[in-house]
Design a protein around this motif. Structure first.
Motif, PDB file in Angstrom:
ATOM      1  N   MET A   1       0.827  -1.217   0.000  1.00 29.91           N
ATOM      2  CA  MET A   1       0.000   0.000   0.000  1.00 29.91           C
ATOM      3  C   MET A   1       0.854   1.257   0.000  1.00 29.91           C
ATOM      4  O   MET A   1       1.995   1.271   0.408  1.00 29.91           O
ATOM      5  CB  MET A   1      -0.909   0.024   1.240  1.00 29.91           C
ATOM      6  N   ASN A   2       0.255   2.335  -0.409  1.00 28.95           N
ATOM      7  CA  ASN A   2       0.942   3.620  -0.420  1.00 28.95           C
ATOM      8  C   ASN A   2       0.869   4.250   0.956  1.00 28.95           C
ATOM      9  O   ASN A   2      -0.108   4.887   1.305  1.00 28.95           O
ATOM     10  CB  ASN A   2       0.236   4.559  -1.397  1.00 28.95           C
ATOM     11  N   SER A   5       0.364   8.315   1.069  1.00 31.19           N
ATOM     12  CA  SER A   5      -0.781   9.017   0.512  1.00 31.19           C
ATOM     13  C   SER A   5      -2.114   8.506   1.069  1.00 31.19           C
ATOM     14  O   SER A   5      -3.136   9.128   0.890  1.00 31.19           O
ATOM     15  CB  SER A   5      -0.787   8.890  -1.012  1.00 31.19           C
ATOM     16  N   ALA A   6      -2.085   7.384   1.748  1.00 30.26           N
ATOM     17  CA  ALA A   6      -3.342   6.810   2.233  1.00 30.26           C
ATOM     18  C   ALA A   6      -4.116   7.723   3.179  1.00 30.26           C
ATOM     19  O   ALA A   6      -5.311   7.925   2.991  1.00 30.26           O
ATOM     20  CB  ALA A   6      -3.078   5.463   2.883  1.00 30.26           C
ATOM     21  N   ARG A   9      -5.854  10.625   1.432  1.00 31.15           N
ATOM     22  CA  ARG A   9      -6.974  10.184   0.624  1.00 31.15           C
ATOM     23  C   ARG A   9      -8.199   9.967   1.512  1.00 31.15           C
ATOM     24  O   ARG A   9      -9.304  10.353   1.187  1.00 31.15           O
ATOM     25  CB  ARG A   9      -6.595   8.885  -0.082  1.00 31.15           C
ATOM     26  N   LYS A  13     -11.742  11.864   1.253  1.00 26.99           N
ATOM     27  CA  LYS A  13     -12.914  11.023   1.077  1.00 26.99           C
ATOM     28  C   LYS A  13     -13.958  11.379   2.128  1.00 26.99           C
ATOM     29  O   LYS A  13     -15.151  11.318   1.888  1.00 26.99           O
ATOM     30  CB  LYS A  13     -12.494   9.555   1.255  1.00 26.99           C
ATOM     31  N   GLU A 457     -21.573   6.423 -13.874  1.00 21.35           N
ATOM     32  CA  GLU A 457     -20.163   6.071 -14.038  1.00 21.35           C
ATOM     33  C   GLU A 457     -19.652   6.574 -15.380  1.00 21.35           C
ATOM     34  O   GLU A 457     -18.512   7.033 -15.482  1.00 21.35           O
ATOM     35  CB  GLU A 457     -19.978   4.558 -13.916  1.00 21.35           C
ATOM     36  N   ILE A 460     -18.791  10.202 -14.899  1.00 22.37           N
ATOM     37  CA  ILE A 460     -17.576  10.374 -14.097  1.00 22.37           C
ATOM     38  C   ILE A 460     -16.371  10.016 -14.943  1.00 22.37           C
ATOM     39  O   ILE A 460     -15.365  10.721 -14.982  1.00 22.37           O
ATOM     40  CB  ILE A 460     -17.639   9.480 -12.843  1.00 22.37           C
ATOM     41  N   ASN A 461     -16.519   8.912 -15.652  1.00 20.11           N
ATOM     42  CA  ASN A 461     -15.450   8.435 -16.509  1.00 20.11           C
ATOM     43  C   ASN A 461     -15.053   9.459 -17.563  1.00 20.11           C
ATOM     44  O   ASN A 461     -13.896   9.555 -17.960  1.00 20.11           O
ATOM     45  CB  ASN A 461     -15.942   7.148 -17.142  1.00 20.11           C
ATOM     46  N   GLY A 463     -14.889  12.495 -17.134  1.00 18.95           N
ATOM     47  CA  GLY A 463     -14.143  13.582 -16.534  1.00 18.95           C
ATOM     48  C   GLY A 463     -14.975  14.559 -15.730  1.00 18.95           C
ATOM     49  O   GLY A 463     -14.528  15.662 -15.433  1.00 18.95           O
ATOM     50  N   VAL A 464     -16.214  14.181 -15.378  1.00 19.44           N
ATOM     51  CA  VAL A 464     -17.065  15.065 -14.596  1.00 19.44           C
ATOM     52  C   VAL A 464     -17.110  14.526 -13.160  1.00 19.44           C
ATOM     53  O   VAL A 464     -17.395  13.353 -12.956  1.00 19.44           O
ATOM     54  CB  VAL A 464     -18.479  15.113 -15.198  1.00 19.44           C
ATOM     55  N   SER A 465     -16.837  15.373 -12.191  1.00 16.02           N
ATOM     56  CA  SER A 465     -16.740  14.893 -10.819  1.00 16.02           C
ATOM     57  C   SER A 465     -18.082  14.348 -10.352  1.00 16.02           C
ATOM     58  O   SER A 465     -19.124  14.724 -10.885  1.00 16.02           O
ATOM     59  CB  SER A 465     -16.303  16.030  -9.904  1.00 16.02           C
TER      60      SER A 465
END
Ligand SMILES: Nc1ncnc2c1ncn2[C@@H]1O[C@H](COP(=O)(O)OP(=O)(O)OP(=O)(O)O)[C@@H](O)[C@H]1O
Ligand SMILES: [Mg+2]
Lengths: 556, 361
Positions: A1-2, A5-6, A9, A13, A457, A460-461, A463-465
């Motif tokens: 895992m990172n 940065s976890a 995030r 979230k 989806e 979002i995919n 590029g729209v939040s």
């Protein structure tokens, strides 16, 4: 895992838009629904000095003056439910299975009688069959005495006529979604028609019928305006709650609190029965081939149409009576010969404040309902979590709480600082929002369930939040559901009496409160004119609803 | 320029269930890469992890040299085509395709020509003003494709995009997709459970089973040189037979005896002793009326299929074997009950260890 940065995030979230909505609404519901409700429960266990006691409950269950109202409530609600079933089921059967004329018109009349202002039924039947009623006088001239409309019989009559539409609408929905093959199979096996209806059709629609019957029962149990007007000496629980609270003024509300708890227990019990006993076995399916509509000979067709029309017109009669009487000439509070506009002149002169209040509060409430209803139904349907199911449960709660009880609980909770709201317009608007939001939530949720998750989806995919996606895509697709739900919320808000009567003050009285006070003062002409304003607005709104929902969304 | 994609030890768990189990593979820039596997093996889950709709519970995913694990889905610069198209129902075809460009703040003057070009590429220019409800399934699919490619994504993802179309349209669309992908040179990850589609369309295929990669190779290698019995059985038809290494020479040449009664020698690439599994494709059998070099058996069933005939042959140990024979090679029909001898070229068949997890030949 990172590792590095976890945490960042998780933080972003946590602070996203939907969490904000989720916890924000939860907080609002806790403050404006749960807290008042618990205040009332706590008050019911207090004595006038603030110590713990069971005295209120003891009084209730030992003094006939109190416990008889519980029995009266159950008796009127129970009997009205039985009559509503006896009226609604055959009517639904006839209109769905035979080619009667004017089905749409019959349907519309029945829906309108369900959506009418709550006490118009009582008021109109008094106008017709009361002491000085039109029909009473007519029969008296012929030397016949009609049975008195006041008390038990009158309440049951009005409840039955007002609430049988629930049974009718639920059952006719179910009747037309039974696949043809089911009844054909029984026919193949040699069953007679009656036997087929009793052994196949009825059991299949049973859960739906039960749901409709429970709606009748709960609405009757919670109704305040009807028994208040037509009950006279015959007292039911909500009326007692109101009277107790008014006489306990000063805000103790101990006895009224205890009564409220009793009502809530009754309706919660009924709702639980519905959820766990009835809803378990739901056989209603989407019909691939809808049932056959039997073609009748002309004579029979006219006969059945007349029968259905008769029922629909009787149910709708109160609204006609109200509109007609609003145009009768008056002299002071007394009707005189001929037609005129005096009643309207009087209300615009004397009661215009009530009219603006009603529409102003309702508009504000509806705007809030639309915004929250949209966000909340999205949370409940699409963002499943423990909190969103808690929200769902809380939001359904107002269904169980009669308006008078909600009113009392808000008064008890918000009559001191820091939230000193009693007597303000804000408290009324909050009550409307809480009580009427379920209509909007239910109809938007129904639509949301049909929206494929991959549509969002896809956005979002591209590029729209997620938040922008909600407003650009989801909200747009939900719009018809939200709008039709909002119209229902609107209709029921402008007609709301039971919570308004608890919460209003001189400055914030609404039309329905004014109708009530005018009737109490026997000023029937002005009451009729006010009621006509509500009725006409309701009818126009219903027409708008039909147009918006294109018949795809049901009012119930 | 599209990205290369590197997937390193990626894991996805649903409670106790591991849906994607330590998957690693590299997809080259411009490659058409297919995830193929039985239903429920985790293809969609992996694809959605790349898209950013599923969280990544372990491992890393790179676009070029950049880890994307923590980049939000809407910032990943991916084009995606969904199984059920997911066209925005309240927008026209044109607006659907323009949606992603507007989100990217592409100047207005540029949007129209780009949308029109994309629509032209998928051959639906004439439908640009229609509403989605007025389109057929195949046309909606083209809109979805145009919408995904118009943004010139770094990676194009497709989850069973053709599974809702009829057989003929499927073949037509897959040709369009393949041609478009080549012309635009977009790195593409494609999910399907249709092996024929995968073989036809891909540069390379990853065969997945129960959340693990079984083999990554070109279609021809996957078919001809399966790495384990799962791949041999999943792609095309294979006959599996048990046998044993009788002896093994110092040069690596092994003498293998099949339980069904036939011995042959073959040079193995790996040192191994004991029992083995061999897999033979139906068309690899050479069918003879008599002769010694082959498996003796009896014809049980015969199906004529046009260019070839399929036989079910019962071997001495009771096992039933599928064997094909091209009809152009013979001008008679072998009757049921007929005794035959099934020969094969040992160099061409696959030999696995006893568990079927490793190829030896
Ligand atoms: N949200 C979830 N919760 C629990 N398990 C899940 C969830 N989503 C998927 N799974 C499980 O993960 C496994 C892989 O699912 P996935 O959708 O990736 O399969 P697939 O390979 O795409 O199959 P198909 O070809 O049928 O689409 C399945 O066993 C599925 O049951
Ligand atoms: Mg899948």
């Amino acid at each position: 895992m990172n590792a590095e940065s976890a945490p960042r995030r998780n933080l972003t979230k946590y602070f996203n838009f939907w969490n904000f909505v989720k916890y924000g609404s939860l907080l609002l519901l806790l403050v404006f629904l749960v807290y008042p409700f618990f205040s009332v429960i706590i008050h019911s266990f207090l004595d006038s000095d603030g110590g713990f006691t069971l005295a209120s409950y003891k009084t209730f269950f030992t003094k006939p003056y109190y416990y008889r109202t519980l029995w009266n409530s159950l008796a009127t609600s129970g009997l009205s439910t039985i009559f509503a079933v006896l009226l609604g089921v055959p009517l639904a059967y006839i209109t769905t299975r035979f080619n009667v004329y004017w089905k749409k018109c019959i349907n519309m009349l029945i829906i309108m009688s369900l959506m009418s202002p709550p006490f118009i039924g009582a008021y109109s039947w008094i106008m017709l069959l009361g002491r000085n009623g039109l029909i009473t006088n007519l029969f008296a001239k012929m030397g016949i005495t009609t049975p008195p409309i006041y008390g038990f019989g009158g309440i049951v009559l009005v409840f039955t006529l007002k609430f049988f539409p629930y049974v009718y609408l639920y059952v006719s929905g179910a009747m037309s979604s039974i696949d043809r093959s089911l009844e054909e199979a029984a026919e193949n096996l040699g069953s007679s028609k009656l036997k087929r209806v009793l052994t196949i059709t009825m059991p299949v629609i049973m859960p739906t019928l039960a749901a409709g019957a429970i709606m009748v029962f709960m609405s009757s149990l919670a109704d305040f305006g009807t028994p208040m007007l037509i009950g006279e000496g015959y007292k039911v629980l909500p009326v007692l709650v109101y009277e107790e609270y008014m006489s306990e003024m000063g805000g103790n509300a101990n006895m009224a609190g205890a009564l409220s708890v009793v009502i809530i227990c009754c309706s919660t019990a009924v709702l639980l029965i519905q959820k766990y006993v009835v809803a378990r076995k739901n056989y209603v399916m989407t019909a691939l081939r809808p049932p056959i509509v039997e073609q009748l000979t002309k004579g029979k067709r006219i006969l059945l149409t007349a029968l259905c029309m008769l029922v629909a017109v009787i149910a709708f009669l109160p609204q006609i009576v109200v509109i007609v009487t609003s145009f009768i000439k008056t002299n002071g509070p007394i009707f005189v010969q001929g037609f005129g506009l005096e009643s309207y002149e009087k209300i615009f002169y004397k009661l215009s404040k009530n009219i603006t209040n009603t529409f102003l509060f309702a508009i504000i409430a509806i705007v809030i309902i639309i915004v929250f209803g949209m966000l909340l139904s999205y949370l409940v349907v699409k963002k499943k979590s423990k909190i969103s199911s808690a929200l769902d449960l809380l939001l359904m709660f107002p269904y169980v709480i009669p308006g008078a009880v909600l009113g009392i609980s808000m008064l008890v909770a918000f009559n001191k600082k820091p939230l000193m709201l009693s007597g303000t317009a804000i408290i009324m608007i909050i009550a409307y929002v809480i009580r009427k939001m379920p209509y909007t939530i239910r109809s938007s949720s129904a639509l949301l369930y049909q929206i494929d998750p991959s549509i969002e989806e896809a956005s979002i995919n591209l590029g729209v939040s997620p938040m922008k996606t909600f407003f650009k895509i989801t909200a747009r697709m939900m719009a018809p559901g939200v709008l039709s739900g909002a119209i229902l919320s609107w209709i029921t808000t402008i007609n709301e009496l039971s919570s308004s009567i608890m919460l209003y003050s001189g400055k914030t009285a609404t039309i329905s409160v004014a109708i009530y006070t005018e009737v109490v003062r026997s000023s029937f002409g002005t009451a009729a004119a006010l009621a006509s304003i509500l009725t006409v607005t309701t009818i126009l709104s219903l027409l708008l609803f039909n147009w918006v929902s294109k018949g795809k969304v049901s009012v119930i | 320029m599209s990205h290369s994609v590197k997937i390193c030890n990626v894991v996805k768990r649903y409670d106790d269930f591991v849906a994607v189990n330590d998957i690693s593979c590299e997809i080259k820039q411009g490659e058409f890469f297919t995830l193929l596997g039985p239903s429920g093996c985790g293809k969609t889950t992996l694809l959605r992890m790349i898209a950013g709709f599923n969280t990544i519970d372990g491992g890393k995913i790179y676009f070029d040299d950049k880890v994307i694990n923590n980049i939000e889905a809407y910032k990943r610069d991916i084009g995606m085509v969904f199984q059920n198209y997911a066209i925005f129902p309240h927008m026209t075809v044109f607006d659907n395709v323009a949606y992603g460009l507007k989100a990217r703040k592409v100047p207005k003057s540029e949007i129209e020509p780009r949308v029109l070009k994309a629509l032209d590429l998928v051959q639906i220019m004439n439908l640009k003003d229609r509403k989605p409800s007025e389109l057929s399934g195949g046309q909606q699919q083209r809109v979805a494709l145009a919408r995904a490619i118009v943004i010139k994504p770094g990676v194009l993802l497709m989850d069973e995009p053709l599974s809702n179309l009829d057989a003929k349209l499927r073949v037509q669309m897959r040709t369009i997709i393949r041609k478009l992908q080549r012309d635009l040179n977009i790195t593409t990850i494609y999910v399907t459970h249709d092996q024929e589609e995968a073989l036809a369309i891909s540069d390379r295929i990853a065969i997945i089973n129960s959340g693990r990669i079984m083999q990554v190779d070109t279609p021809a290698t996957i078919y001809k040189k399966p790495q384990n019995t799962f791949v041999a059985g999943f792609i095309g038809t294979s006959n599996f037979m048990d046998g044993k290494i009788e002896q093994i020479g110092p040069d690596g040449v092994a003498r293998i005896k099949l339980d069904a009664g036939f011995e042959f020698s073959i040079k193995l690439k790996k040192k191994y002793e004991g029992r083995v599994k061999i897999s033979v494709r139906p068309e690899q059998f050479i069918m003879n009326d008599s002769g010694e070099s082959g498996l003796p058996g009896e014809i049980q069933m015969y199906t004529f299929l046009g260019d070839f005939a399929n036989y079910e042959v019962k071997l001495k140990n009771g096992q039933i074997i599928q064997a094909n024979e091209y009809t152009k090679d013979i001008d008679f029909v072998r009757e049921i009950g007929h005794k035959v001898n099934l020969g094969f070229n040992p160099e061409k068949v696959s030999i696995f260890n006893e568990e079927g997890t490793e190829v030896l030949s």
